[in-house]
Design an enzyme around this catalytic site. Structure first.
Site, PDB file in Angstrom:
ATOM      1  N   GLY A  36     -11.624   3.947   0.784  1.00 16.34           N
ATOM      2  CA  GLY A  36     -12.433   4.895   1.554  1.00 16.34           C
ATOM      3  C   GLY A  36     -13.555   4.256   2.359  1.00 16.34           C
ATOM      4  O   GLY A  36     -14.523   4.929   2.732  1.00 16.34           O
ATOM      5  N   ASP A  66       0.872  -1.181   0.000  1.00 19.13           N
ATOM      6  CA  ASP A  66       0.000   0.000   0.000  1.00 19.13           C
ATOM      7  C   ASP A  66       0.907   1.229   0.000  1.00 19.13           C
ATOM      8  O   ASP A  66       2.122   1.135   0.196  1.00 19.13           O
ATOM      9  CB  ASP A  66      -0.964  -0.038   1.201  1.00 19.13           C
ATOM     10  CG  ASP A  66      -2.202   0.836   0.957  1.00 19.13           C
ATOM     11  OD1 ASP A  66      -2.236   1.573  -0.042  1.00 19.13           O
ATOM     12  OD2 ASP A  66      -3.150   0.773   1.783  1.00 19.13           O
ATOM     13  N   ASP A 122      -3.628   7.182  -3.747  1.00 14.44           N
ATOM     14  CA  ASP A 122      -4.971   7.673  -4.051  1.00 14.44           C
ATOM     15  C   ASP A 122      -5.429   8.662  -2.981  1.00 14.44           C
ATOM     16  O   ASP A 122      -4.795   8.791  -1.935  1.00 14.44           O
ATOM     17  CB  ASP A 122      -5.948   6.483  -4.145  1.00 14.44           C
ATOM     18  CG  ASP A 122      -5.861   5.553  -2.940  1.00 14.44           C
ATOM     19  OD1 ASP A 122      -4.731   5.232  -2.518  1.00 14.44           O
ATOM     20  OD2 ASP A 122      -6.907   5.151  -2.411  1.00 14.44           O
TER      21      ASP A 122
HETATM   22  N1  GUN Z   1      -6.358   1.330   3.232  1.00 10.56           N
HETATM   23  C1  GUN Z   1      -7.609   1.472   3.715  1.00 10.56           C
HETATM   24  N2  GUN Z   1      -8.347   2.282   2.923  1.00 10.56           N
HETATM   25  C2  GUN Z   1      -7.547   2.657   1.917  1.00 10.56           C
HETATM   26  C3  GUN Z   1      -7.742   3.492   0.746  1.00 10.56           C
HETATM   27  O1  GUN Z   1      -8.824   4.042   0.500  1.00 10.56           O
HETATM   28  N3  GUN Z   1      -6.666   3.637  -0.079  1.00 10.56           N
HETATM   29  C4  GUN Z   1      -5.458   3.032   0.169  1.00 10.56           C
HETATM   30  N4  GUN Z   1      -4.447   3.208  -0.695  1.00 10.56           N
HETATM   31  N5  GUN Z   1      -5.262   2.260   1.243  1.00 10.56           N
HETATM   32  C5  GUN Z   1      -6.297   2.065   2.100  1.00 10.56           C
END
Ligand code: GUN
Length: 623
Positions: free
Chosen positions: A184, A86, A121
């Site tokens: 989100g 992430d 994002d």
């Molecule tokens: N982890 C939990 N929610 C989100 C999100 O909306 N975007 C990203 N990149 N990681 C997350």
């Protein structure tokens, strides 16, 4: 994604990463790059195929960053399978601005050898207003465009808060990315706003490219897996297994409990027989967290395995019904799903398992809704419509001579009482009419409303009474029955004519084959619907105009199908959007020459997305 099995929007699929294949649905345990409680072997034994870690934390921690740049992320966290990273979006949502931009963080993920790379994002919160959410969607898309996707598995999150049109818009834009997380949603999950969440998922999924894996960011509680998988989610990530462990909480498939409140661990738990809860409470923190994490992951993967089995046996709908009862907010979300007509076209024609009818909410099931709309449309012919009683017809009962005589003497509709409603007698053996287990919990008002509905579309509705006179035979029950089934299945009754020969099984008396002058038109399957023969394909081709009921392939591949080989997705050039998964279709070329008949593996809505695997299981080719 290569599709293996499906039920409605739920699917079992496979896809490739640089570190091996992932079979979905699955969960990626979240690995903290600073502190790894479980070894690769332990993770795999519990069921993990892939993990997710955070590139932002790695990048901003000098020692981790240097190590990862030199040896790669797989060495850093000691996991040699697929790793998703992430980007720091979530940290930016929790703590405010972060010190890297999108290009920098994506570049870093590439350099450390991540298998699934997430762009930075913009997290859109449920309470954001429309314009703020719209900006988040647009900026997120801009960030996808500013990196070169190339051959990498880039995750492009769908944002848009709880605004249906923004989620749809975002899903369409982000489908350029090969991997689609729904972002989100953590605040919705944390506050049990499952009803809003199912709408977010439906709007995102139905407007996305189905060849992409769909990931629900932060959706790591097993309680919500079945429902989200039914709506098309393929992958989850779970930090909860460790977060709960740190809080001395343990996961079950339907909820959580506190370690101090339980008498013992369930028998399936890896802790069972090793520790009693009070013993584990007295253990050192590190040991306790490790044991509880294992337990929690076990609960997570048990649920995933059960769901896969349910998709395979086509009973996920039922399972969602069961799961929905584990929390009132889940139940509310379940009712929302059942009232959403948008997922109806994805339901297959029938199932290999019996249909379980629980209570009135089961009427909302797509199979029942299809029968109800068929019945209502049928009696719009405004012909005399007689409603029989339970004495005259019950599911599974062979038709009584008296009923057959009545049927054959009138030119009208005969409806039979089935599970609180009335349906055409001709559908008596089709799924789920002949394959249902019912609680019979149906209110009087539901039944009365249904009769009112029938009367409102047809002024000739009457209840059976003994005074009805039987006159001469003007039609044949078996021939009318096959015509009505064809009408339900193919939208035309002219597949069959009164001259066709109906061959029945000697053992059961059930209809088996329908022969035209010399050739087989169709065979009745165990679910009461028809498998087409080539003759049936030819007749339907003349009755239905292009591209109805058709899957179109180039002539060269049609030649293979003509010899009986299956149709692969990659050869499909055109198709009827309204094809129902599991229904029979015609395989033709662009000039509408017929090559084969077979069974569609997916609905017309899904056909264009898949590239890998079989689109039509061919029964028979013209050669
Ligand atoms: N982890 C939990 N929610 C989100 C999100 O909306 N975007 C990203 N990149 N990681 C997350």
């Amino acid at each position: 994604m290569q599709l293996l099995f499906r039920e409605n929007l739920a699917r079992v699929c496979k896809f490739q990463t640089n570190h091996g294949e992932i079979e979905t649905p699955t969960v990626m345990p979240v690995i903290n790059p600073n502190l790894n409680f479980l070894t690769e072997r332990e993770l795999r034994e519990l069921g993990a195929q892939a993990v997710i870690t955070n590139s932002y934390i790695i990048k901003r921690t000098e020692s981790l960053s240097e190590y990862a740049m030199k040896y790669g992320v797989h060495k850093l966290i000691n996991f040699n399978g697929p790793i998703m990273t992430d980007s720091g979006t979530f940290q930016s949502y929790v703590y405010g601005d972060i010190e890297y931009n999108n290009r920098e963080i994506v570049d870093f993920q590439r350099k450390i050898g991540s298998d699934i790379i997430t762009i930075l994002d913009i997290f859109s919160k449920p309470e954001d207003n429309y314009n703020t959410s719209k900006m988040a969607v647009e900026e997120t898309y801009k960030r996808l465009k500013e990196i070169n996707i190339g051959k990498d598995l880039i995750a492009g999150p769908i944002q848009g808060s709880i605004y249906p049109d923004l989620r749809q818009f975002s899903a369409e834009l982000m489908s350029e990315a090969p991997y689609l997380p729904i972002g989100g949603v953590v605040p919705l999950l944390e506050s049990y706003r499952y009803k809003d969440l199912v709408n977010v998922i439906i709007n995102s999924k139905l407007h996305s490219d189905f060849s992409r894996p769909v990931h629900l960011f932060g959706g790591g509680h097993p309680m919500f897996f079945a429902m989200s998988i039914l709506l098309g989610v393929d992958i989850f990530d779970s930090a909860s297994y460790i977060k709960y462990a740190k809080d001395n909480r343990i996961l079950y498939q339907e909820g959580t409990r506190s370690l101090k409140d339980i008498r013992d661990f369930p028998e399936w738990s890896p802790i069972y027989g090793k520790y009693k809860p009070d013993e584990l409470l007295r253990e050192k923190e590190g040991v306790r967290i490790k044991e509880l994490s294992k337990h929690n992951l076990k609960a997570i993967f048990m649920e995933i395995n059960e769901i896969k089995e349910r998709i395979y046996e086509n009973t996920l709908y039922q399972y969602v019904h069961e799961r929905a009862h584990s929390h009132p907010s889940l139940y509310k979300a379940y009712i929302e799903i059942m009232n959403n007509g948008d997922i109806l076209p994805y339901q297959s024609l029938s199932s290999k398992s019996p249909f379980f009818f629980y209570d009135e909410i089961s009427f909302k099931n797509p199979w029942i809704q299809r029968i109800i709309s068929f019945t209502i449309n049928l009696i719009k012919n405004n012909k005399r419509t007689i409603l029989l009683t339970k004495k005259q017809w019950k599911p599974g009962m062979n038709i009584l001579d008296s009923v057959k005589k009545l049927y054959e003497s009138i030119n009208g509709n005969i409806l039979v009482p089935w599970n609180g409603i009335y349906i055409p007698i001709e559908l008596e053996n089709t799924y789920p009419v002949g394959q249902m287990v019912s609680s019979d919990i149906i209110s009087r008002s539901y039944k009365e409303n249904y009769i009112d509905k029938l009367k409102s579309v047809n002024s000739e509705v009457e209840f059976y009474n003994d005074d009805i006179n039987y006159k001469d035979k003007i039609r044949d029950f078996d021939h009318e029955k096959i015509k009505k089934i064809s009408c339900f299945q193919f939208g035309t009754q002219e597949l069959f004519s009164d001259n066709d020969k109906i061959i029945k099984s000697k053992a059961t008396g059930h209809i088996r084959n329908i022969m035209g002058e010399n050739n087989l038109i169709a065979t009745m399957r165990n679910d009461g619907f028809f498998t087409l023969g080539i003759e049936g394909g030819k007749i339907l081709k003349n009755l239905k105009k292009y591209p109805e009921l058709r899957i179109v392939v180039p002539g060269e591949s049609g030649e293979y199908n003509a010899k009986g080989y299956n149709v692969f997705f990659k050869f499909v050039e055109d198709f009827d959007e309204n094809i129902i998964s599991g229904n029979d279709v015609l395989v033709v070329d662009p000039d509408d020459n017929l090559y084969a008949v077979g069974k569609a593996t997916v609905s017309g809505r899904e056909l264009k997305y898949y590239n890998d695997g079989v689109a039509v299981k061919v029964h028979v080719g013209i050669k």
